[in-house]
Design an enzyme around this catalytic site. Structure first.
Site, PDB file in Angstrom:
ATOM      1  CD  GLU A 114      -1.624  -2.268   1.849  1.00 34.21           C
ATOM      2  OE1 GLU A 114      -2.365  -3.237   1.662  1.00 34.21           O
ATOM      3  OE2 GLU A 114      -0.548  -2.351   2.481  1.00 34.21           O
ATOM      4  CE1 TYR A 126       7.768   0.844  -3.106  1.00 36.18           C
ATOM      5  CE2 TYR A 126       5.798   2.128  -2.734  1.00 36.18           C
ATOM      6  CZ  TYR A 126       6.950   1.544  -2.258  1.00 36.18           C
ATOM      7  OH  TYR A 126       7.272   1.646  -0.937  1.00 36.18           O
TER       8      TYR A 126
END
Length: 164
Positions: A114, A126
């Site tokens: 998350e 990411y």
């Protein structure tokens, strides 16, 4: 770890499993990095539950740490942190690459995490490392108080990196 390629081997970086005594080094960094940091209890509970903690060092200096929950073949990156003094020097990319290689070598099917939508640097990292958005958790993160003193929350973007 069958098939594990240590991507840090050609660098001055080393990674090793986290130990309880490492918390003395981690907790001050956690306090500086986050407005709502993990507590000693959060780390202790994670280690006691069998989650895999990792430490990243350059020589003897702490560069980063991570906590991964393993559930069957799915790995969940719960905490991924790089010491502020070395941000923007590629250590996060190297450490995340190491963790992805480790997870893949242990037959993980995917890694989840998350991230706050407001954390643009983390989102960029990411995404560049092969994670993609797969969902959203409404009100997942604490975000402080508004002008009237009411607690605010920030959503989380759920991201996944598949190994299949």
């Amino acid at each position: 770890m069958r098939g594990f390629v240590n991507t840090l081997a050609a660098t001055s970086l080393t990674a090793r499993p986290m130990r309880v005594e490492d918390l003395e080094s981690i907790l001050p960094v956690e306090q500086v990095l986050y407005r709502f940091p993990w507590t000693r209890g959060n780390f202790m509970d994670s280690l006691a539950a069998g989650y895999q903690g990792w430490m990243l060092f350059k020589q003897e200096y702490l560069i980063g740490y991570a906590m991964v929950m393993i559930s069957l073949d799915e790995y969940h990156l719960l905490n991924f942190s790089i010491v502020p003094a070395v941000h923007r020097q590629g250590y996060g990319r190297q450490f995340l690459g190491y963790l992805l290689d480790w997870a893949k070598s242990t037959q993980a099917s995917r890694m989840l995490l998350e991230v706050r939508p407001s954390n643009l640097a983390a989102l960029a990292l990411y995404t560049s490392m092969g994670f993609s958005a797969v969902g959203r958790r409404k009100g997942y993160y604490p975000a402080g108080l508004d002008a009237s003193g009411l607690a605010q929350r920030e959503d989380a973007i759920v991201m996944a990196h598949s190994f299949c």
